[in-house]
Enzyme design. Structure first.
Site, short mmCIF file in Angstrom:
data_model
loop_
_atom_site.label_atom_id
_atom_site.label_comp_id
_atom_site.label_asym_id
_atom_site.label_seq_id
_atom_site.Cartn_x
_atom_site.Cartn_y
_atom_site.Cartn_z
N SER A 177 46.21 56.22 42.94
CA SER A 177 45.46 54.98 43.09
C SER A 177 46.36 53.90 43.70
O SER A 177 47.06 54.18 44.68
CB SER A 177 44.91 54.57 41.73
OG SER A 177 43.90 53.62 41.84
N ASP A 429 35.65 61.19 44.92
CA ASP A 429 36.24 59.91 44.51
C ASP A 429 35.75 58.81 45.46
O ASP A 429 35.95 58.90 46.67
CB ASP A 429 37.76 60.04 44.60
CG ASP A 429 38.49 58.73 44.29
OD1 ASP A 429 37.84 57.78 43.83
OD2 ASP A 429 39.72 58.69 44.53
N HIS A 454 39.31 60.86 41.29
CA HIS A 454 40.47 59.98 41.45
C HIS A 454 41.75 60.60 40.88
O HIS A 454 41.83 60.87 39.70
CB HIS A 454 40.15 58.65 40.75
CG HIS A 454 40.82 57.46 41.34
ND1 HIS A 454 40.89 57.23 42.70
CD2 HIS A 454 41.45 56.39 40.77
CE1 HIS A 454 41.53 56.09 42.94
NE2 HIS A 454 41.88 55.57 41.78
#
Lengths: 494, 494
Positions: A177, A429, A454
């Site tokens: 991320s 994602d 993710h």
């Protein structure tokens, strides 16, 4: 109805509304499938870090936390590798506990594990660790930025290597991320500190107009639609019904009861946020095995949500169906009695992201086209600017990230520049639309899977993991092995 | 005797003592061999630049000057190139006037020429252009740093390209000395803004303990020794004689007369500085044709100095011999009547370098071994630190440059990272010892000549230029041509 929520990885922009569920603490609440199986262990250290790397008018320092595990390390004499997690916007322990991949491959590589906490998060708070001061205004918050964070990582890693007399130990950085963005940027900006980066689910192209602002919600739409057309239609249709129902006091009370909202607070907006949160984060964490990243969730939670919606038992009552879906996200353990829309607790310490989103992290995500599962809306920079002005007295710098880190024409720019970056993305994602999805060069590669949410690759492995996920990790290990081969060879050559 | 002068490219650290010669202004005082032949023309522009790129607590801006020449430009429709000079520590007009190479090759490449002034120098002074305020203390000076300067260049170039709708025009950066360091670092840090860099005489390895602190003066020693052993011996022997003579008032007066120092001020230290300056800058600007970069000088001025020293007419009087050498540097035009050791004028606006040297630009250069042409001395970081503390109230960050930009094991680090940098060095240049002297990869290349002084390749060409210099420039042009071929090809491909 206008839903204008600015989504920022793990936390809503404003208002922040998490449901009240029993307090969770890692690792005690780990469920079996993602447990550390005794592998999760680290010692906590602090490093005296410079507050302002780029100006010299400020001699202030702060204590930066980093976690260390040397159980697998081959030692400095062998120039054994160092794996560094470039911490994101929260408590580093939380990310460490959810990055089992590094623990699991450390033995194979004889690697030292280091997890560095991002400044202004967790316990790495400037101003003597006093969050009230650090977060009090734009002057103190001014030192919270990605460029300062990257310089922190460089400074800490160099110092650590010196202290360990491990000058020749190659460093590989990992991150998911925002942490993945930092990992990729770190390799690009500090190639003298790290030989390569695994950037998992790093939406480095979600800036300026590189990626469509509709991309994020399009993917969520597709996630649900792909499970069931009916599921998608029910969710899509629910917003208007909520809006209509919320027009009267009685209607609002009916909504409250339908969704088991606690008596203390309800509003149309808060309810919508609450539902939006559930859909978005369920899509983000649509993992193939049970998880407990944000909330405890079953395997394939999007499928489970749609199952609840499509369940004939719920009849024709849209609210009951939507409640059933939300319940998957908010109450999988079944412990909640009601949901508190006025709960602004922040168990993972993510609040600083609002500042980052008001300065450099201007990531257009909240466009919704006609087909979107959410009500139509456009990305509106001015709304962000107004919010930031009134909240912090600052004007965002929407062009800064592309100025400092690039992004436009990334394939052309990096085709003959840089090396040793893995960009992993799972296409379920919502952030994947702003990731690097094509190989850029021989050593700046994209690993893309149709499945996968993710930073799924960074999770603890499980017997239940599907084949594609095992293959992703194998490939990552192979690529990193090659980096080391090359590195150790050059160590002998030059 | 201890000579502790910290040399910083173009300006002494402390005390600053330039001799009084008739005021020089470029380009009026250009001599023929380096004249612009009418090619030197530019318009002056200002860009509203952010004062602090890395913090968000400061909305201040300043006016940054840049010079533009579009006479040769092929235009945005043709994606014609842009050549950018990354300004160093002084007035940008001065560097522009001394970078004829860019003007001379612009026609061949149909390039737009842009010369950007470094913040805090020339007319690019923050705080409303008020140098008194900008230079008043560490708080205001805090914004003077290389990282801020590089971010300035990125911001300005991107904005300029947008304004010219020249998004696809490739940018190549040029720089000499500190400007060359900035050019190289700019390519490494901002590959999305520039496709390549010509870094001329850029001592990017003069940090930490990468390069020996004796390297700088060793090269100067070699420069003079290589001309004549006697010349070297006379200079080397002179320091003790000056020291002895300066012990009495009468002796000092004799020295004053010998060296034609004006009556207002003399001290042993100031005289030594004055001589040291002459030897150092003559070595740095030991060009094959007459020059007027710092002072008007003949071709091969080191040879001329040694000629003066070796001249039988000067007899056995060491001071007369040394005076003859100094006179080459300070009074080649013959206009000076006496030399003012108390002249602290700064015609090129270089004063900010003292601040940079007290923060990040800690470049160990003043070691002198037994064989040195200067008295023996060691590089002593603590002396620098004390000076900076008392002068600015700051402690230098001697490890910052290697943390931010690297330098250690540069061959290994950049062997498979980055591309398109030319490092030029002439080995007569005292800074060359800290330059990149070997090819690192196919496209990060070193051009090294046995002859050649400080960024000689960037000067205006002359009919009298030696063959090796013509070859250097030809090679540079060829390499840059290849960058463009590759770039335009990838523009079509991707």
């Amino acid at each position: 109805m206008k839903m204008r929520l600015i989504l920022l990885f793990l936390v809503f922009f404003s208002p922040i509304s998490f449901a009240k569920i029993p307090p969770r603490l890692f690792p005690s609440s780990f469920d079996d499938q993602l447990s550390s199986k005794g592998k999760l262990s680290y010692e906590t250290n602090y490093f005296t870090q410079i507050l302002d790397h780029f100006n010299y008018n400020n001699p202030q320092t702060f204590q930066q936390r980093y976690l260390l595990n040397d159980k697998y390390w081959g030692g400095s004499k062998n120039s054994a590798p160092i794996f560094v997690y470039t911490g994101n916007e929260g408590n580093i322990e939380w990310f460490t506990q959810n990055t089992g991949f590094m623990f699991e491959i450390a033995r194979h590589f004889n690697a030292l594990l280091v997890f560095i906490e991002h400044r202004f998060y967790g316990k790495s708070i400037p101003y003597g660790g006093d969050k009230t001061i650090a977060y009090s205004n734009k002057t103190t918050l001014g030192y919270l930025s990605s460029t300062q964070a990257l310089a922190d990582y460089a400074t800490l890693i160099i110092d650590l290597k010196n202290n360990l007399t491990a000058i020749n130990s190659p460093v590989v950085v990992f991150g998911g991320s925002y942490g993945g963005m930092l990992a990729a940027w770190f390799r690009l900006k500090y190639p003298h500190v790290t030989i390569g980066a695994l950037a998992s689910s790093a939406p480095i192209l979600n800036f300026g107009n590189i990626t469509s602002p509709y991309s994020f919600n399009n993917i969520i739409t597709q996630d649900f639609k792909g499970e069931s057309e009916n599921c998608y239609k029910v969710i899509k249709g629910s917003w208007k019904q909520i809006e209509d129902m919320a027009k009267t006091k009685d209607g609002l009370e009916k909504l409250r009861k339908s969704f088991r909202i606690c008596k203390n607070y309800i509003s149309q907006g808060a309810l919508e946020n609450w539902l939006y949160t559930a859909f978005v984060y369920t899509a983000m964490t649509d993992y193939p095995t049970p998880s407990n990243f944000l909330n405890p969730l079953p395997a394939y939670p999007v499928k489970q949500m749609c199952k609840a919606i499509d369940d004939p038992k719920s009849g024709k009552d849209t609210f009951e169906k939507i409640y059933g879906a939300a319940n998957i996200y908010y109450n999988y353990t079944g412990n909640a009695t009601c949901f508190d829309l006025n709960d602004h607790s922040d168990p993972h310490g993510l609040a600083g992201w609002t500042w980052q989103a008001c300065t450099e992290m201007v990531m257009p995500t909240d466009g919704n086209n006609k087909e979107s599962i959410f009500p139509p809306s456009k990305w509106d920079y001015n709304e962000r600017a107004q919010f930031c002005k009134s909240n912090f007295g600052v004007e965002p710098r929407p062009n800064w990230v592309t100025t400092e880190f690039g992004g436009y024409n990334i394939e052309r720019v990096l085709k003959r520049f840089g090396s040793n970056i893995i960009f992993f993305n799972g296409l379920r994602d919502p952030w994947s639309g702003a990731g690097v999805l094509k190989d850029i060069s021989k050593s700046i590669v994209a690993i893309v899977t149709k499945e996968g949410a993710h930073h799924v690759d960074l999770r603890w492995s499980s017997k239940e993991d599907p084949k594609w996920l095992k293959q992703v990790r194998e490939r990552e290990v192979n690529i990193i092995s090659n980096w080391f081969s090359q590195y150790y060879q050059s160590l002998n050559e030059i």
